[in-house]
Write a protein that holds these residues in place. Structure first.
Motif, mmCIF file in Angstrom:
data_model
loop_
_atom_site.group_PDB
_atom_site.id
_atom_site.type_symbol
_atom_site.label_atom_id
_atom_site.label_comp_id
_atom_site.label_asym_id
_atom_site.label_seq_id
_atom_site.Cartn_x
_atom_site.Cartn_y
_atom_site.Cartn_z
ATOM 1 N N HIS A 146 34.283 47.208 34.374
ATOM 2 C CA HIS A 146 33.025 47.936 34.184
ATOM 3 C C HIS A 146 33.257 49.381 34.584
ATOM 4 C CE1 HIS A 146 33.003 46.581 38.368
ATOM 5 N NE2 HIS A 146 31.961 47.326 38.669
ATOM 6 N N ASP A 150 34.416 52.811 41.515
ATOM 7 C CA ASP A 150 35.587 52.222 42.170
ATOM 8 C C ASP A 150 36.481 51.439 41.201
ATOM 9 O OD1 ASP A 150 33.250 50.616 42.143
ATOM 10 O OD2 ASP A 150 34.152 49.195 43.540
ATOM 11 N N HIS A 151 36.130 51.477 39.929
ATOM 12 C CA HIS A 151 36.942 50.801 38.900
ATOM 13 C C HIS A 151 37.474 51.781 37.860
ATOM 14 C CE1 HIS A 151 35.705 46.770 40.339
ATOM 15 N NE2 HIS A 151 34.731 47.509 40.847
ATOM 16 N N ASP A 253 33.687 42.341 39.670
ATOM 17 C CA ASP A 253 32.771 42.349 40.817
ATOM 18 C C ASP A 253 31.871 41.117 40.879
ATOM 19 O OD1 ASP A 253 33.967 44.707 41.337
ATOM 20 O OD2 ASP A 253 32.120 45.852 41.610
ATOM 21 N N HIS A 256 31.366 40.456 46.062
ATOM 22 C CA HIS A 256 31.585 41.670 46.867
ATOM 23 C C HIS A 256 31.941 41.327 48.310
ATOM 24 C CE1 HIS A 256 29.557 43.495 43.417
ATOM 25 N NE2 HIS A 256 30.183 44.594 43.758
ATOM 26 N N HIS A 300 37.239 42.706 44.899
ATOM 27 C CA HIS A 300 36.771 43.063 46.245
ATOM 28 C C HIS A 300 36.956 41.972 47.294
ATOM 29 C CE1 HIS A 300 35.444 46.783 44.626
ATOM 30 N NE2 HIS A 300 34.513 46.251 43.869
HETATM 31 ZN ZN LIG Z 1 33.358 47.366 42.499
#
Ligand SMILES: [Zn+2]
Length: 329
Positions: A146, A150-151, A253, A256, A300
């Motif tokens: 996505h 952070d990706h 994700d 988490h 994560h």
């Molecule tokens: Zn993430």
């Protein structure tokens, strides 16, 4: 007389030796105590074989996950109980993992870390990729689960392509949502920077004609096909990687905070675009992984984020992969 003198000499030498060894012991103890704490880990990569494919987990960094403000649908007491059971204290460090798959003919990176978007904690993916024996220019495809910071952040380095020979792919639904600035005004305020970050991150690939969203679940490269797991974002996608009947599910994700969400998969995250859809996708992915025994590559869960899911009544257990010093040999 000679006898006495020699005895004295021997005793004196013995005494001196004792004294010197005592001094040496004190000296070395003092030296140990004065050594500064090093406070770093080894390079963040870990490798497993999946059939004939080589999978390398790459750490982008860890950051303090603000559990109290972002988990939803769970009491503070339950959070406290789950963390205590797993010997965790707040703030819990959350890993940001990406996965490099070498199929023998193609080099594919699944997710890219945060780049500069999370600050000093993170953005270590390129260093760890090099430490793992690869160069960014070797990467053929980047498959994003996505377009959250952070990706996607790691595809960009100072406004240029961090992976100069790669094509970046993500689901059309995620591209349509995050790359359209008109959606920013309708989204919660805390997500507004996510739109700008996604647009800026992929911009050099868009300009070069190497940003290619996909629809459906056809294979993208031999052995890798997408699986729609929407909810966390509109087009959140996992990837099923298959070689010699071994299957890995890179699920982005779906989880988490493993300690909380494996006990109660209904717990959602403030950042979920659609919490109900995210819960359904979490249930789908957990059931699939548990029933089929797939290797899971989790963005994560504690680095390297590689393991299996075991169903345990209404809860799930995470079984990390067994450590191997020389995989595939
Ligand atoms: Zn993430």
């Amino acid at each position: 007389m000679k006898q006495v003198r020699r005895g004295w000499t021997t005793r004196a030498a013995y005494g001196w030796a004792l004294l010197l060894s005592a001094i040496a012991m004190i000296w070395s103890a003092a030296a140990c105590a004065e050594a500064p704490l090093v406070k770093t880990q080894g390079p963040g990569f870990y490798r497993v074989m999946l059939g004939k494919f080589e999978v390398t987990a790459l750490l982008d960094g860890t950051h303090p996950f603000p559990i109290d403000t972002v988990v939803e649908g769970v009491s503070k007491a339950e959070v406290q109980r789950d963390l205590q059971r797993d010997y965790l204290e707040k703030p819990v460090q959350g890993s940001i993992n990406a996965f490099l798959v070498n199929t023998g003919t193609k080099l594919i990176l699944i997710d890219s870390g945060a780049g500069v978007l999370y600050g000093d904690c993170c953005g270590k993916l390129l260093a760890n990729l090099r430490a793992a024996g690869y160069e960014p220019g070797q990467v053929d495809e980047i498959l994003l689960t996505h377009l959250h910071k952070d990706h996607v952040g790691g595809v960009n380095a100072n406004g240029a392509m961090a992976f100069p020979n790669a094509t970046v792919r993500v689901s059309q639904a995620d591209a349509d949502y995050w790359l359209d600035a008109a959606n920013k005004s309708k989204a919660p305020a805390f997500l507004s920077t996510f739109f700008d970050a996604a647009i800026a991150s992929v911009a050099p690939y868009v300009a070069a004609g190497r940003f290619k969203p996909f629809t459906g679940d056809d294979e993208i490269v031999p052995g890798i096909r997408p699986i729609a797991l929407p909810g966390h974002t509109p087009g959140h996608t996992g990837y099923l990687v298959t070689s010699d009947s071994k299957v890995m599910l890179a699920w982005g994700d779906i989880i988490h905070v493993a300690s909380i969400q494996l006990q109660n998969p209904k717990v959602s995250i403030e950042y979920d675009s659609d919490a109900s859809a995210a819960k359904r996708s979490r249930q789908t992915a957990l059931e699939l992984a548990a029933k089929k025994g797939y290797l899971v590559a989790a963005a994560h869960i504690s680095f390297p984020g590689l393991g299996h899911i075991r169903k345990n009544g209404n809860t799930y257990d995470w079984i990390p992969v067994n450590y191997e010093a020389a995989p595939g040999q």
